[in-house]
Design a protein around this motif. Sequence first.
Motif, mmCIF file in Angstrom:
data_model
loop_
_atom_site.group_PDB
_atom_site.id
_atom_site.type_symbol
_atom_site.label_atom_id
_atom_site.label_comp_id
_atom_site.label_asym_id
_atom_site.label_seq_id
_atom_site.Cartn_x
_atom_site.Cartn_y
_atom_site.Cartn_z
ATOM 1 N N TYR A 633 0.816 -1.207 0.000
ATOM 2 C CA TYR A 633 0.000 0.000 0.000
ATOM 3 C C TYR A 633 0.861 1.274 0.000
ATOM 4 O O TYR A 633 0.359 2.362 0.195
ATOM 5 N N ALA A 641 0.692 -1.941 -6.374
ATOM 6 C CA ALA A 641 0.406 -2.493 -5.045
ATOM 7 C C ALA A 641 0.638 -3.997 -5.017
ATOM 8 O O ALA A 641 1.161 -4.550 -4.051
ATOM 9 N N HIS A 837 -7.760 0.022 3.476
ATOM 10 C CA HIS A 837 -8.746 0.575 2.554
ATOM 11 C C HIS A 837 -10.142 0.189 2.985
ATOM 12 O O HIS A 837 -10.341 -0.763 3.717
ATOM 13 N N GLY A 983 -6.915 2.175 -0.551
ATOM 14 C CA GLY A 983 -5.637 1.508 -0.298
ATOM 15 C C GLY A 983 -4.744 1.416 -1.504
ATOM 16 O O GLY A 983 -3.526 1.461 -1.397
#
Length: 1001
Positions: A633, A641, A837, A983
Motif C-alpha cells: 500500500y 500495489a 482501505h 488503499g
Amino acid sequence: MKAGIDTKIMNRPNINQLYLKDTSFANLMQKRVFNVLLVASRYDAFIMEEDGRVEEQIYFEYVSLNLSSPPRVKQVTTNEEAFEELALKRYDLIITMPGVDCSETFTQAKAMKRLYPYIPIVVLTPFSHEVSRRIAKEDLSGVDYVFSWLGNVDLLVAIIKLIEDKMNAEVDITSVGVQLILLVEDSIRFYSSILPNLYNFVLKQSQIFSTEALNDHERMLRMRGRPKVMLARTYEEAMQIYEKYSGNMLGIVSDVSFVRAGEKDKKAGIKFCTYVRSCDPYLPLIIESSERENQKEAIKLNASFLDKNSKKLPVDLRKTILKNFGFGDFTFINPNTGEPIVTIKNLKDLQDNIDIIPDDSLYYHASRNHISRWLYSRAIFPMAEALQPRQITDLSEISEIRKLIFDAIVQYRKMKNRGVVAIFKRDRFDKYSNFARIGNGSLGGKGRGLAFIDAMIKRNPTFDNIEGVNVTVPKTVVLCTDIFDTFMESNNLYQIALSDISDEEILEHFLKAKLPEELKPDFLAFFDVVGKPIAVRSSSLLEDSHYQPFAGIYSTYMIPSLDDKNEMLRLLLDAIKAVYASVFYADSKAYMTATSNVIDQEKMAIILQEVVGTQYNDRYYPSFAGVGRSINYYPINDEKAEDGVVDLAIGLGKYIVDGGRSLRFSPRHPNKVLQTSTLDLALRDTQTRFYALDMNRGEKPFSIDDGFNLLKLSVRDAEKDNSLRLMVSTYDPVDQMIRDGYYDGGRKVVTFANILQHKAFPLASILDSMLTIGSREMGRPVEIEFAGNLVGPGNTPGTVYWLQIRPIVDMKEMLSDEVMDLPDERTILKSNTALGHGVMDNVSHIVYVKSSSFKSSNNVNIAREIEKINRTFTEREENYILVGPGRWGSSDSSLGIPVKWPHISSARLIVESALDNYRIEPSQGTHFFQNLTSFGVGYFTVNTFAGDGYYDESYLNELPAVYESESLRIVKFDAPVLIEINGRKGKGLVTKPGVEQIENK
C-alpha cells in the motif's frame, strides 16, 4: 515417475544433478473391493464361518495386518437372491460356493458375467478329488478364479487382494514402478495354499518397510506401495504378464507342469523360466515341483528349487522369497566366501555404512541389481529407479556407484522429509530431517504455517535452485498443544495463570514448574543434530489465524548453543516455560478481551527451531532477515500495489518487528529503493543498529522481556565481524558520495546495493517467488518472514530460510479515486500515505496527543496513559481514532510513543503526525501491520509542515473534551465521523460529522 538422470554412469555432472521425484502413495490402489456378495447355502456359509460372520473374520484379519477399508460382505443363499441383490446395489466381487449340482454354479456364473462383466467372479469350493474331477469338466468361461476352501480366512483376504492387485496393476506399476511377484501355478489346491502364505508374507513385510515413513498417516499410505501378486495358470498367461511388466518384476515363483498351447506340458515351467533368464540374468526365480529331477534344471537356470511334496513348503517358500526377492534386512557378503560383511536394516543404515563396504562386495551386489531390488521391495521407488539402469561391467566404476548411492539417499531423505510433519524419534532425527512433532495435539498457528511452507516448497521445485540458492525451512520440532495441557494440569497452574497477579509473578511460578521428564532425551538429541542456537517460538491455537492473528502478542526466546548440553537443556526448559507463561500476561489477556476470545480456551504449541545465522566470537546473527508482504500500500514510481514489498535488515529479524530502521523495497523493483535515492536519505534513514544473540551463557535470569539475552549492536560491530561485505556501501566524506560495495575507511551504509542492484545474490527474485507462490497457494495476500546467510559452509552458496507465512485479510471494498477531492475545511484529517482501505462509519471518538504540550521525553508515560484509555474503550466495546507525533509502537521512545498493540487494540484509525520540531521518519505501521490489515484498521501519516496531508487540530481543540490531561485529549462527536481509505492509491481522510461519503464511481 522417473529419476530423471542420464544412464551414462561415468558422467559426473549427471550424478551431481540427481533429481528424485517423490512417490504419491495416495494415488496408488485407487480401485478397491468394498462390497462382496457371497452366494452360499446356509450350511456352506456355516462351515466357512465356523459359527462366526465372514465379515467379522475378514475385518479382524485386516486389522491384524494393519490394512484399511475392510470390505462389507452380504450373504445370500440362492442365485435368485443374488440377482435381486446385484440389481439393487453395486458389488466389486462375487464369491459363490457350489451346492450339490456343481454345473449349476458355473452356468449361473456365466449368466452373471453376461449381465455384470466388470465384476470378478470367484468359485470357492471345499477340496476333494471328486470336486477337482468335476471342475475339470466344467466350462469356466464365466469364472475369473476357482479356489479350494481349506478352512482358513487368510484365503478370503488373499482372494480380495489378488483381485485388487489385478485391477490396479497397470496404473500402479507403470506410473510409479510398483513391483510384481508372479506366481505361475495351475493346481487349484496348490495356489489356494500358496497365495494366502504369499500375501501374508508380503503384507507383513510391507508393515516392516512402512517404518521408513515419518508418521502414521504416511505409514498407512506407504503400504499401498507393496509388491503386487499376480497369478498365471497357463504358459501363455505367464508370458503375457512377464512381457508386459518385465521391467518391474521382483521375482517369479513357477510350477513346472502346466498347460501350454492348450495341452498339459510337463516342462512348461522350465521353458518359461529359460526364456525369462535369457532376458534377465539376475531376476530371482523359484521353481517348485513335485518331481525332484527338476532340481537339476533349476540349478542350470540359477533358480531356487522347492519340493512341492514337502510338508514345510510354506515355510521354505517364505524363507526363499525373503532371501532372494529383496525383503528383510540387506546383507552385504564377501563374494568369494559368501560370508556376511555388514547387515543393513534401513536406508539410514545404508547411508551410514556405504563408505565401509569393500569394493568387490559392492560391485557384486550392485551389478546384480540386488540393491535396487531391495529398495523396490521397500517401496523406495525413486532411488531404485535411479540405480536399476546402471549396468556395471567394471570394478573401476565402483567409486561412482558408491557416490551415486550416497547422493541418492541424501536426496531421497531430504525429499521425503520435506513437506511432512514427522513423528519425532530421537534415533532417526538427523541432519537430513526437517520437520517433526512431539505429542499428538495441534501444531498451533505458526506451526501449521511452517508445515504449509514446507509442503509448498516441496510442491514447487523452483525453490530448490534459484540461481544456485535454495529456499528451505530451518530444522524444526513442534511441541504440540497436548504437552501444554499436561504441563498446566500436572503443575496446577491455571489458578495462578488466570489470576490478576503481575506478569513477573506469573513467570516466576511457571519457571518453578516441571515439564515432562521424557522430553529431555528428545531435546538433547535435537541439540546434537542442530548444533546451533535454538529459537523457542510461540504457536498458539489462535495465532496467525485468518481473521484474528495474534502476531507479536506472545514471546519468542532464543538460547545459545553451549558445549555444556545440560546447561543448554536448562535454558531450553526455562524458555519453553516462559513462552507458556506469556499466554497469561496482562497484554495477552487484554488482547483476548479485545478479540472476544476466552483466555482459558487458548492453548500453546511451541516451535523449537534452529536460529539462522553464523557465530562471530560471542555473538550470533544471520546475514539478513526481513518481512515481506505480497500487497504494497506504499508503492512508489512505477510500482504497483500487487508487486509486494519487503523490509530487510542485517541481523536478527526482531529488529524489524520492534520497529527498527530497515531497508524497504519492492522485490520486482530492486533498483528503486527510496531510502537510498539521495545521499541525505541514505545517511539518515538506513540501518545503524542490529540485534545479535549473546552466545555467552552468563547468569541472566529469564525475564518477561524475551529479548533479555539479545545484543543491540552498532553496524560498526558487524564490520569488525567481517560480515557486511555484500550488504553495505561505503560513504566517502571527501567526495560526498556513497560507493556501492565495501571499501576500507568511511562509514558503512546498509544499502544491500550489491545484492539488489548488482545481483551478487538472487534475493529479490527469491523473495518475489516466495510472495507470488505463497499468495497463490494461500489464495489471499500474505505476509512472510525470512532470514538467510549469504555464504554457506565451505564458501558454498548461501540459503534463504522461510520462517513464517500468514494471511493478510484484504477487504474487497475499493473506493473511487476522488477520495481526496473533499475540501480541507470539511475534513479533520487527510493523508497521502494511508494504509488500509475501505469505509468506517461507526467511530465517534478521537484520542489525540496535544501538540502544544508534547515532549518526547514523556513518551513512556503517554504510552501508559493510552493503555488505560484503551482499556475503557475495550470494556465499552467502542472504537476511536488515535493521533500523535512520531512512530507509534517504536521500542525507541525517542522516536515515538512505545505502545504495544494490546494498548491500542480498540483504535480503528491510527495517525502518525509530525510536529515542526519533531519530524520523525514515519514507521508506516511496521510493528502492527498484520493486526492492522486483519482488523481493517487504518494507518495515516500526516506531515502538514512538509505540505503532506492535513490535520485540523485547532478544530478539535475548540470542541469540548470528555477527557483531558497534560498530554492527551479525547473528543466525542454527536454523530460518527467518516473514515475513507483508498488503499490502492494510498490516500485517506476523516470527515467532520455530518459530511456524507463520497460516492463510488
